[in-house]
Write a protein that holds these residues in place. Structure first.
Motif, short mmCIF file in Angstrom:
data_model
loop_
_atom_site.label_atom_id
_atom_site.label_comp_id
_atom_site.label_asym_id
_atom_site.label_seq_id
_atom_site.Cartn_x
_atom_site.Cartn_y
_atom_site.Cartn_z
N ILE A 103 -8.72 -4.54 34.69
CA ILE A 103 -7.59 -4.90 35.55
C ILE A 103 -6.80 -5.94 34.79
O ILE A 103 -7.26 -6.82 34.21
CB ILE A 103 -8.08 -5.79 36.90
N VAL A 104 -5.56 -5.33 34.57
CA VAL A 104 -4.57 -6.56 34.05
C VAL A 104 -3.77 -7.14 34.91
O VAL A 104 -3.03 -6.12 35.72
CB VAL A 104 -3.79 -5.75 32.76
N VAL A 105 -3.33 -8.31 35.32
CA VAL A 105 -2.50 -9.01 36.09
C VAL A 105 -1.48 -9.46 35.25
O VAL A 105 -1.30 -10.38 34.48
CB VAL A 105 -3.28 -10.14 36.92
N ASP A 106 -0.22 -8.84 35.36
CA ASP A 106 1.11 -8.75 34.48
C ASP A 106 1.75 -9.86 35.26
O ASP A 106 2.21 -9.47 36.42
CB ASP A 106 1.61 -7.65 34.27
N SER A 107 1.99 -11.18 34.71
CA SER A 107 2.74 -12.19 35.33
C SER A 107 4.28 -11.93 35.00
O SER A 107 5.14 -12.91 35.29
CB SER A 107 2.40 -13.53 34.73
N GLY A 148 -0.67 -11.98 30.74
CA GLY A 148 -1.40 -11.73 31.79
C GLY A 148 -2.78 -11.97 31.31
O GLY A 148 -3.20 -12.49 30.49
N THR A 149 -3.41 -11.67 32.81
CA THR A 149 -5.08 -11.57 32.41
C THR A 149 -5.73 -10.53 32.34
O THR A 149 -5.03 -9.45 32.78
CB THR A 149 -5.60 -12.47 33.70
N PHE A 150 -6.84 -10.35 31.92
CA PHE A 150 -7.28 -9.11 31.47
C PHE A 150 -8.87 -9.33 31.95
O PHE A 150 -9.71 -10.43 31.46
CB PHE A 150 -7.33 -8.92 30.16
N THR A 151 -9.51 -8.63 32.66
CA THR A 151 -10.94 -8.65 33.48
C THR A 151 -11.40 -7.46 33.24
O THR A 151 -10.90 -6.34 33.83
CB THR A 151 -10.74 -9.39 34.78
N THR A 192 -19.29 -10.02 33.14
CA THR A 192 -17.79 -9.86 33.59
C THR A 192 -17.15 -10.78 32.46
O THR A 192 -17.46 -11.80 32.24
CB THR A 192 -17.49 -10.48 34.81
N LEU A 193 -16.24 -9.99 31.48
CA LEU A 193 -15.46 -10.46 30.73
C LEU A 193 -14.30 -10.67 31.12
O LEU A 193 -13.43 -9.86 31.80
CB LEU A 193 -15.49 -9.46 29.47
N GLN A 194 -13.76 -12.04 30.76
CA GLN A 194 -12.58 -12.45 31.12
C GLN A 194 -11.55 -12.96 30.08
O GLN A 194 -12.20 -13.41 28.85
CB GLN A 194 -12.76 -13.60 32.14
N GLY A 195 -10.22 -12.67 30.11
CA GLY A 195 -9.53 -13.13 29.08
C GLY A 195 -7.84 -13.03 29.46
O GLY A 195 -7.59 -12.99 30.37
N PHE A 252 3.61 4.41 16.51
CA PHE A 252 3.67 3.55 17.69
C PHE A 252 5.01 3.19 18.38
O PHE A 252 5.77 2.43 17.85
CB PHE A 252 3.05 1.92 17.14
N SER A 253 5.03 4.02 19.49
CA SER A 253 6.38 3.97 20.25
C SER A 253 5.96 3.30 21.68
O SER A 253 4.99 3.63 22.24
CB SER A 253 6.98 5.34 20.30
N GLY A 254 6.57 2.23 21.93
CA GLY A 254 6.59 1.74 23.42
C GLY A 254 6.20 0.04 23.08
O GLY A 254 6.57 -0.16 21.90
N ARG A 255 6.20 -0.40 24.21
CA ARG A 255 5.89 -1.96 24.08
C ARG A 255 4.47 -2.24 23.67
O ARG A 255 3.52 -1.85 24.24
CB ARG A 255 6.30 -2.37 25.49
N ARG A 256 4.49 -3.07 22.75
CA ARG A 256 3.17 -3.11 22.05
C ARG A 256 2.46 -4.62 22.68
O ARG A 256 3.04 -5.43 23.28
CB ARG A 256 2.99 -3.76 20.67
N GLY A 257 1.06 -4.62 22.87
CA GLY A 257 0.42 -5.65 23.53
C GLY A 257 -1.09 -5.62 22.90
O GLY A 257 -1.66 -4.71 22.43
N ILE A 258 -1.64 -6.91 23.08
CA ILE A 258 -2.94 -7.23 22.47
C ILE A 258 -3.76 -7.75 23.91
O ILE A 258 -3.17 -8.52 24.64
CB ILE A 258 -3.33 -7.99 21.36
N ALA A 259 -5.11 -7.40 23.96
CA ALA A 259 -5.80 -8.10 25.06
C ALA A 259 -7.10 -8.58 24.38
O ALA A 259 -7.71 -7.88 23.52
CB ALA A 259 -6.15 -7.12 25.95
N ASN A 260 -7.78 -9.71 24.76
CA ASN A 260 -9.06 -10.24 24.34
C ASN A 260 -9.63 -10.65 25.69
O ASN A 260 -9.13 -11.30 26.60
CB ASN A 260 -8.89 -11.26 23.43
N ALA A 261 -11.17 -10.49 25.62
CA ALA A 261 -11.95 -11.12 26.92
C ALA A 261 -13.19 -11.44 26.19
O ALA A 261 -13.61 -10.89 25.17
CB ALA A 261 -12.03 -9.93 27.73
N PHE A 262 -13.93 -12.34 26.92
CA PHE A 262 -15.06 -12.88 26.60
C PHE A 262 -16.11 -13.00 27.86
O PHE A 262 -15.67 -13.18 28.94
CB PHE A 262 -15.11 -14.29 25.76
N GLY A 263 -17.32 -12.53 27.59
CA GLY A 263 -18.30 -12.81 28.82
C GLY A 263 -19.37 -13.72 28.28
O GLY A 263 -19.58 -14.19 27.19
N SER A 264 -20.07 -14.22 29.55
CA SER A 264 -20.91 -15.26 29.30
C SER A 264 -22.29 -14.90 28.51
O SER A 264 -22.82 -15.56 28.26
CB SER A 264 -21.43 -15.80 30.89
N LYS A 265 -22.53 -13.56 28.49
CA LYS A 265 -23.53 -13.08 27.71
C LYS A 265 -23.43 -12.99 26.23
O LYS A 265 -24.13 -12.40 25.55
CB LYS A 265 -24.17 -11.84 28.26
#
Length: 186
Positions: A91-95, A100-103, A110-113, A140-153
């Motif tokens: 799930i990406v919550v775009d502000s 935004g947030t990435f989960t 559960t990885l969150q970032g 690469f055509s379109g709007r570019r983005g990166i996402a990172n997330a980390f979990g407790s394990k």
């Protein structure tokens, strides 16, 4: 030698007369006269004027900030390590601020970032595409983005994506345990 002195009395008399005239006129007011009789109209004969109407224009209400958008992302496994995790949903919550947030859930954690839009000059963009999909040439055509997330394990994920429509896009993810996934937005 004789000098003439002016007498201030005529000037004072003229000033007093002007002041009296002004004072006398200040108590005057206009009364409508009936042309048929030459007499003043009675007060009840002419209606009182309505107070002037006033139109108040209120400024427009300030627009509310855009509500965060929720994007569903599916991650499809591309190698044996990713097959252990199977099909994933993120799930990406775009502000609407470029961030935004990435989960996502992966192997019981559960990885969150966060997800961030990057411009076309972002030097590192494309590195993950090469690591996950190989070194074939890509456009690469379109709007570019990166996402990172980390979990407790202790597992983390890095992703690159291209948004081609309001809720459409593709990308790749590389997990720290070697799992490789392809992303689909929408």
């Amino acid at each position: 030698m004789q000098t003439e002195r002016s007498n201030p009395a005529p000037r004072l008399a003229l000033a007093a007369a002007c002041a009296a005239a002004v004072a006398g006129l200040s108590a005057c007011y206009v009364v409508p006269i009936d042309p048929r009789t030459g007499q003043a109209y009675p007060v009840a004969a002419y209606p009182a004027r309505e107070p002037a109407s006033v139109t108040v224009v209120a400024p427009p209400a300030p627009s509310a900030p855009p509500q965060p958008g929720v994007l569903s992302v599916r991650l499809y496994p591309l190698n044996p390590q990713a097959n252990q995790g199977g099909l994933l949903t993120a799930i990406v919550v775009d502000s609407h601020t470029g961030r935004g947030t990435f989960t996502l859930a992966y192997l019981g954690d559960t990885l969150q970032g966060e997800a961030t839009r990057v411009d076309a000059n972002y030097a590192a963009f494309g590195r993950l595409h090469i690591e996950v999909l190989g070194s074939a040439a890509r456009n690469f055509s379109g709007r570019r983005g990166i996402a990172n997330a980390f979990g407790s394990k202790g597992v983390n994920v890095q992703c690159e994506y291209l948004i081609s429509g309001p809720t459409l896009g593709t990308g790749v993810c590389l997990f720290s345990d070697g799992a490789k996934y392809q992303m689909h937005f929408g």
